[in-house]
Design an enzyme around this catalytic site. Sequence first.
Site, mmCIF file in Angstrom:
data_model
loop_
_atom_site.group_PDB
_atom_site.id
_atom_site.type_symbol
_atom_site.label_atom_id
_atom_site.label_comp_id
_atom_site.label_asym_id
_atom_site.label_seq_id
_atom_site.Cartn_x
_atom_site.Cartn_y
_atom_site.Cartn_z
ATOM 1 N N PHE A 76 0.845 -1.204 0.000
ATOM 2 C CA PHE A 76 0.000 0.000 0.000
ATOM 3 C C PHE A 76 0.875 1.247 0.000
ATOM 4 O O PHE A 76 1.737 1.417 0.865
ATOM 5 C CB PHE A 76 -0.916 0.017 1.226
ATOM 6 C CG PHE A 76 -1.758 1.264 1.332
ATOM 7 C CD1 PHE A 76 -2.661 1.598 0.336
ATOM 8 C CD2 PHE A 76 -1.631 2.127 2.420
ATOM 9 C CE1 PHE A 76 -3.440 2.760 0.409
ATOM 10 C CE2 PHE A 76 -2.407 3.298 2.510
ATOM 11 C CZ PHE A 76 -3.308 3.601 1.505
ATOM 12 N N GLY A 77 0.642 2.137 -0.955
ATOM 13 C CA GLY A 77 1.357 3.412 -1.031
ATOM 14 C C GLY A 77 0.430 4.552 -0.655
ATOM 15 O O GLY A 77 -0.667 4.679 -1.224
ATOM 16 N N TYR A 78 0.859 5.379 0.276
ATOM 17 C CA TYR A 78 0.047 6.547 0.681
ATOM 18 C C TYR A 78 0.846 7.841 0.568
ATOM 19 O O TYR A 78 0.364 8.915 0.892
ATOM 20 C CB TYR A 78 -0.471 6.373 2.122
ATOM 21 C CG TYR A 78 0.638 6.231 3.141
ATOM 22 C CD1 TYR A 78 1.229 4.991 3.391
ATOM 23 C CD2 TYR A 78 1.127 7.338 3.829
ATOM 24 C CE1 TYR A 78 2.267 4.865 4.308
ATOM 25 C CE2 TYR A 78 2.157 7.221 4.752
ATOM 26 C CZ TYR A 78 2.716 5.989 4.986
ATOM 27 O OH TYR A 78 3.749 5.867 5.892
ATOM 28 N N GLY A 79 2.103 7.704 0.130
ATOM 29 C CA GLY A 79 2.972 8.868 -0.070
ATOM 30 C C GLY A 79 3.470 8.850 -1.505
ATOM 31 O O GLY A 79 2.692 8.686 -2.446
ATOM 32 N N SER A 80 4.794 8.953 -1.650
ATOM 33 C CA SER A 80 5.345 9.048 -3.012
ATOM 34 C C SER A 80 5.070 7.803 -3.839
ATOM 35 O O SER A 80 5.069 7.866 -5.071
ATOM 36 C CB SER A 80 6.852 9.312 -2.952
ATOM 37 O OG SER A 80 7.508 8.238 -2.309
ATOM 38 N N GLU A 113 12.984 3.131 1.298
ATOM 39 C CA GLU A 113 12.027 3.723 2.221
ATOM 40 C C GLU A 113 12.355 3.562 3.696
ATOM 41 O O GLU A 113 11.560 3.950 4.536
ATOM 42 C CB GLU A 113 10.631 3.102 1.979
ATOM 43 C CG GLU A 113 10.178 3.104 0.531
ATOM 44 C CD GLU A 113 9.855 4.505 0.010
ATOM 45 O OE1 GLU A 113 10.019 5.478 0.781
ATOM 46 O OE2 GLU A 113 9.474 4.620 -1.155
HETATM 47 C C1 BEZ Z 1 4.512 5.602 0.510
HETATM 48 O O1 BEZ Z 1 3.417 5.184 0.652
HETATM 49 O O2 BEZ Z 1 4.831 6.200 -0.465
HETATM 50 C C2 BEZ Z 1 5.489 5.373 1.577
HETATM 51 C C3 BEZ Z 1 5.342 6.018 2.756
HETATM 52 C C4 BEZ Z 1 6.250 5.795 3.741
HETATM 53 C C5 BEZ Z 1 7.304 4.940 3.542
HETATM 54 C C6 BEZ Z 1 7.410 4.270 2.373
HETATM 55 C C7 BEZ Z 1 6.513 4.490 1.371
#
Ligand code: BEZ
Length: 235
Positions: free
Chosen positions: A12-16, A103
Amino acid sequence: MASEMVEDLWLFGYGSLIWKPPPHFDLRVPGYVEGYVRRFWQASEDHRGTPEAPGRVVTLIDRSHWETLTDQHSDAPPTTWGAAYRIPARHVAEVREYLDIREINGYSIQYTPFHVSKTYAASHELPAPIDCLVYVGLPDNPQFMGPQDLQGLAEHIVKSRGPSGENKDYLYGLDQALIELGEGSEDEHVHDLARRCREVESRACGNIGKQADSHGPGSRLQRVGSTDEQEEIEK
Ligand code: BEZ
């Protein structure tokens, strides 16, 4: 001895990760997780800042913990939207190694149920929910900053940069990626910070107030050649 069977991995990606996918994924699915709150409360020394001048990136805070904190954004939606990626079993080891390097700065691995967006689920057969790996910067990690003054945070983001680029571009990219995920996926915390950063930038350009929300720095509607610009305004 029988070797362990490797399965596909869901991430699951919630950022970049929403707009910078991991390698080797064969499916990208919009949707959400529950029980967390997304906040720009994680210091970044390796991507959007440096050890001497860390930037700020998002982490997920356990909702029951967040409710004990004083946050200027005192509301948060019950769902955190993002994108889930399916990594085929044969690539799992390589992708996990890549992600752990990309990450790891303070993040821990958790697993959480992911709910596919209704629009996507209507035309695809997928398990519901999907058990997903997610990177979470827990409150006890050294990079966790806790609640931040919003204006100070925006000003900090505008001036920070690291090996992956400008901190503000991470924020603007996330804001835009969330809008594009679909109905209900916008995040007021992210959107308000993006608005504040554009205002800070406009002010720095001696351009306070002008076009700050829709045409300011970082917006997708950047100033272009006059004919194109005219078309964008009229569409
Ligand atoms: C992401 O979802 O992009 C992410 C957020 C924190 C750490 C690694 C990936």
